[in-house]
Scaffold this active site. Sequence first.
Site, PDB file in Angstrom:
ATOM      1  N   HIS A  70      44.431  51.433  47.612  1.00 34.56           N
ATOM      2  CA  HIS A  70      44.776  49.856  47.842  1.00 34.56           C
ATOM      3  C   HIS A  70      45.367  49.663  48.745  1.00 34.56           C
ATOM      4  O   HIS A  70      44.835  48.511  49.513  1.00 34.56           O
ATOM      5  CB  HIS A  70      45.444  49.715  46.951  1.00 34.56           C
ATOM      6  CG  HIS A  70      44.984  49.801  44.976  1.00 34.56           C
ATOM      7  ND1 HIS A  70      44.348  49.323  44.759  1.00 34.56           N
ATOM      8  CD2 HIS A  70      45.474  51.053  44.013  1.00 34.56           C
ATOM      9  CE1 HIS A  70      43.805  49.936  43.325  1.00 34.56           C
ATOM     10  NE2 HIS A  70      44.220  51.000  43.323  1.00 34.56           N
TER      11      HIS A  70
ATOM     12  N   HIS B 236      41.796  45.495  38.218  1.00 31.68           N
ATOM     13  CA  HIS B 236      41.206  45.587  37.804  1.00 31.68           C
ATOM     14  C   HIS B 236      40.429  44.597  36.929  1.00 31.68           C
ATOM     15  O   HIS B 236      39.375  44.325  36.593  1.00 31.68           O
ATOM     16  CB  HIS B 236      42.130  46.764  36.019  1.00 31.68           C
ATOM     17  CG  HIS B 236      41.876  48.070  36.925  1.00 31.68           C
ATOM     18  ND1 HIS B 236      43.109  48.974  36.227  1.00 31.68           N
ATOM     19  CD2 HIS B 236      42.061  49.014  37.691  1.00 31.68           C
ATOM     20  CE1 HIS B 236      42.820  49.973  36.753  1.00 31.68           C
ATOM     21  NE2 HIS B 236      42.598  49.482  38.327  1.00 31.68           N
TER      22      HIS B 236
ATOM     23  N   HIS C 117      35.885  54.440  39.237  1.00 33.33           N
ATOM     24  CA  HIS C 117      37.291  54.209  39.116  1.00 33.33           C
ATOM     25  C   HIS C 117      37.453  53.987  40.360  1.00 33.33           C
ATOM     26  O   HIS C 117      38.091  52.397  40.882  1.00 33.33           O
ATOM     27  CB  HIS C 117      38.061  54.710  38.283  1.00 33.33           C
ATOM     28  CG  HIS C 117      39.064  53.875  38.693  1.00 33.33           C
ATOM     29  ND1 HIS C 117      39.334  53.000  37.270  1.00 33.33           N
ATOM     30  CD2 HIS C 117      40.388  53.432  39.146  1.00 33.33           C
ATOM     31  CE1 HIS C 117      40.237  52.376  37.182  1.00 33.33           C
ATOM     32  NE2 HIS C 117      41.273  52.478  39.069  1.00 33.33           N
TER      33      HIS C 117
ATOM     34  N   ASP D 187      38.576  49.404  42.217  1.00 36.14           N
ATOM     35  CA  ASP D 187      39.839  49.242  42.259  1.00 36.14           C
ATOM     36  C   ASP D 187      39.163  48.571  43.842  1.00 36.14           C
ATOM     37  O   ASP D 187      39.831  47.733  44.312  1.00 36.14           O
ATOM     38  CB  ASP D 187      40.645  50.713  42.987  1.00 36.14           C
ATOM     39  CG  ASP D 187      40.837  50.636  41.542  1.00 36.14           C
ATOM     40  OD1 ASP D 187      41.938  50.045  40.741  1.00 36.14           O
ATOM     41  OD2 ASP D 187      41.178  52.681  41.768  1.00 36.14           O
TER      42      ASP D 187
HETATM   43 ZN   LIG Z   1      42.632  51.606  39.354  1.00 37.09          ZN
END
Ligand SMILES: [Zn+2]
Length: 280
Positions: free
Chosen positions: A259, A74, A232, A236
């Site tokens: 991720h 973030h 969100h 990311d």
């Molecule tokens: Zn995140």
Amino acid sequence: MFQATLESVASFDGVGAHSGKLCSVSISPAAKNAGIVFSNGEHTVEARFDNVSETTLCTALSLGDGADISTIEHLSAALYGLGITNALIETKDPEIPILDGSALPFVQKFLSVGIKKQSSRMKMLKVLVPIKVQEGEKWISLSPANSFSINIKCDFTSKGLETRETSFDFSENDFTKEIALARTFGFFSDAEFLRKNNLAKGASLDNCVVFDDVGRPINKEGLRLPNEPVRHKILDVIGDLSLTRCNIVGRFDGFCPSHRINNRLLHALFEKDTNYEITQ
Ligand SMILES: [Zn+2]
């Protein structure tokens, strides 16, 4: 477009989402072409995709000697989103504070300390051929385009939420208004699993939107904006793609990105020189 750094130091304190411990970090101005560099006082590491050591529930960088700095995504997204290309990030803690679960506190503080343009141009990374990575049903891709855009679809139907899709054409102004404020999210049905596995010890309704079994947020304040979870995911992706250390010129598409898969995509992109072109 020119490189930029902060006018002065910005500091943050708060709980770490994963450790549950109090963490502090300070972000200082850096010279042109320095890039984004993390330091724990003993070791320094460039914020680069091939220094990523861990991608379970967050993105972590390895500092060497087994030391990691977790949950950088973030903060990384806030820096990219505001065009800050050079900064020294110092922490003695293993994690960047989660703050409110979004990039908004970073963005607000950076705007208040001021952002200084520098005399060198930013590096631009142009995607030359389509690159796709798949993991089961999840997939993500980068394709050639004239600007940076992100389109993400997420299937939350097993969690009681409808399938959602959001597109974002990157600009610094829209990043602040539409993406930076989107918070981390989770599902009440996963809370027991996380607790049993000693994960997300710092997660709370102060830093996470939690959905019940029928897809309603249990946080009193509700959602900050429509499609907050998919936004969100876009946040990311921006944080993870910032680890190219370049401004992206290309189109990102994805179905349920994580991720882990974001990092695999960057490894696939940089595998061949003919996949991309970097100009300055
Ligand atoms: Zn995140």
